[in-house]
Write a protein that holds these residues in place. Sequence first.
Motif, short mmCIF file in Angstrom:
data_model
loop_
_atom_site.label_atom_id
_atom_site.label_comp_id
_atom_site.label_asym_id
_atom_site.label_seq_id
_atom_site.Cartn_x
_atom_site.Cartn_y
_atom_site.Cartn_z
N PHE A 129 0.83 -1.20 0.00
CA PHE A 129 0.00 0.00 0.00
C PHE A 129 0.87 1.26 0.00
O PHE A 129 0.61 2.22 -0.74
N ILE A 130 1.91 1.26 0.83
CA ILE A 130 2.81 2.44 0.89
C ILE A 130 3.50 2.64 -0.45
O ILE A 130 3.62 3.78 -0.95
N ARG A 131 3.93 1.56 -1.07
CA ARG A 131 4.59 1.67 -2.37
C ARG A 131 3.63 2.17 -3.44
O ARG A 131 3.97 3.05 -4.24
N ASP A 132 2.40 1.64 -3.40
CA ASP A 132 1.40 2.08 -4.38
C ASP A 132 1.03 3.54 -4.16
O ASP A 132 0.82 4.29 -5.12
N PHE A 133 0.96 3.96 -2.91
CA PHE A 133 0.62 5.35 -2.60
C PHE A 133 1.71 6.30 -3.11
O PHE A 133 1.41 7.37 -3.64
N ARG A 134 2.96 5.89 -2.96
CA ARG A 134 4.04 6.73 -3.43
C ARG A 134 4.04 6.84 -4.95
O ARG A 134 4.33 7.91 -5.51
N LEU A 135 3.70 5.76 -5.62
CA LEU A 135 3.68 5.77 -7.09
C LEU A 135 2.48 6.52 -7.64
O LEU A 135 2.54 7.11 -8.73
N ASN A 136 1.35 6.50 -6.92
CA ASN A 136 0.10 7.06 -7.43
C ASN A 136 -0.48 8.09 -6.47
O ASN A 136 -1.70 8.17 -6.30
N LYS A 137 0.36 8.87 -5.84
CA LYS A 137 -0.13 9.81 -4.81
C LYS A 137 -1.09 10.85 -5.38
O LYS A 137 -2.02 11.28 -4.70
N TYR A 138 -0.93 11.22 -6.64
CA TYR A 138 -1.83 12.22 -7.22
C TYR A 138 -3.21 11.64 -7.49
O TYR A 138 -4.23 12.33 -7.38
N ILE A 139 -3.25 10.36 -7.84
CA ILE A 139 -4.55 9.70 -8.02
C ILE A 139 -5.27 9.59 -6.68
O ILE A 139 -6.49 9.83 -6.59
N TYR A 140 -4.55 9.24 -5.63
CA TYR A 140 -5.16 9.20 -4.29
C TYR A 140 -5.63 10.59 -3.87
O TYR A 140 -6.65 10.74 -3.20
N LEU A 141 -4.88 11.61 -4.27
CA LEU A 141 -5.28 12.98 -3.94
C LEU A 141 -6.57 13.35 -4.66
O LEU A 141 -7.43 14.05 -4.10
N MET A 142 -6.73 12.88 -5.90
CA MET A 142 -7.98 13.12 -6.63
C MET A 142 -9.15 12.40 -5.98
O MET A 142 -10.30 12.86 -6.05
N LEU A 143 -8.88 11.27 -5.34
CA LEU A 143 -9.93 10.51 -4.67
C LEU A 143 -10.38 11.16 -3.37
O LEU A 143 -11.50 10.93 -2.90
N LEU A 144 -9.54 12.00 -2.79
CA LEU A 144 -9.81 12.58 -1.48
C LEU A 144 -11.13 13.35 -1.40
O LEU A 144 -11.89 13.17 -0.44
N PRO A 145 -11.47 14.23 -2.37
CA PRO A 145 -12.77 14.94 -2.29
C PRO A 145 -13.97 14.00 -2.26
O PRO A 145 -14.96 14.26 -1.56
N VAL A 146 -13.89 12.89 -3.01
CA VAL A 146 -14.99 11.92 -3.01
C VAL A 146 -15.12 11.27 -1.64
O VAL A 146 -16.24 11.11 -1.11
N VAL A 147 -13.99 10.89 -1.05
CA VAL A 147 -14.01 10.29 0.28
C VAL A 147 -14.58 11.26 1.31
O VAL A 147 -15.42 10.91 2.14
N ILE A 148 -14.14 12.52 1.24
CA ILE A 148 -14.65 13.54 2.17
C ILE A 148 -16.16 13.73 1.99
O ILE A 148 -16.90 13.84 2.97
N TYR A 149 -16.62 13.75 0.74
CA TYR A 149 -18.05 13.91 0.47
C TYR A 149 -18.87 12.80 1.13
O TYR A 149 -19.87 13.07 1.81
N TYR A 150 -18.44 11.55 0.93
CA TYR A 150 -19.21 10.44 1.49
C TYR A 150 -19.12 10.41 3.02
O TYR A 150 -20.11 10.07 3.69
#
Length: 322
Positions: free
Chosen positions: A25-46
Amino acid sequence: MSTALHQQSDSVKPAVDKNGFKYRFIRDFRLNKYIYLMLLPVVIYYVVFYYVPMYGLQIAFKDYSPGAGFLHSDWVGLKHFRDFFGSHFFIRILRNTLLISLYELLFTFPASIVLALLLNELRSAVLKRTVQTITYMPHFISIVVISGMLIDFLARDGLINNLLSSWFGLEPIAFLQESSWFRSVYISSNIWQNIGWGSIIYLSAMSGIDPSLYEASRVDGANRWRQTLHITLPGIMPTVVILLILQIGHFMSIGADKILLLYNPTTYETADVIGTFVYRKGILESNFSYSAAVGLFNSLINFTLLVTANALSRRTSDNKLW
């Protein structure tokens, strides 16, 4: 000694697996941190609009008073649920909710599939785009505007009655004042409004079917109907099953907003559903605890239906939500 080593390896394995998952998970987060950042507003909304409000569900078991607040209102247990189940409205709104939801499942849900199959058979690109545009348009019209159009068109002196009178010599019909017509009006207008938009995902699924399958079937002498029956439908069946499971998960939560705009006391007998009942009790009568209990009952049924439909699909096929 080998048994002891085996037991020791079994006890260590979960920790290794857990650490391995954490590392991945840590490795995937480092590689795709911008995609996770794009997901953040959706998570906050829900979290804000779907999970945090669950705190207020406790008022379904209390005699809620805005002055006393959530914590200090009197606890009444299952009183509101018993009142609802013993109410003379219970059978009526449960019957109406089940019937309208069943009609949605039988008529509105397959309509998009049928339209997608028909559009897939069109060979003229211009005609296909024209039909798609026309059928998509009602989806983008506001529910308020749609309801206003229906009220005007279905009035005694409206467009529909004028056409029936001039073409067939029929007497004017009060479509929205007669309870026997309400379900037909609601379901048919839903089909008109959502059939085009619902077909998009099925057309997308059809585009993913291997064209060589159609070529092989034509070599074997299969006509268009056989190709649809044995290639197109099986090809989109996983999509159909997933959307059907999601539809069943919302079985009891039909469009109360549209019903609120269309119904009136003369059509309560066939139009009043759980959503409209909760609105009247909670908003108009300020009976917050009672309406929360009814809403919780409705949500529990939807959750049970969703889990059951997913379990049945998982046992009978490889298509499932989880």
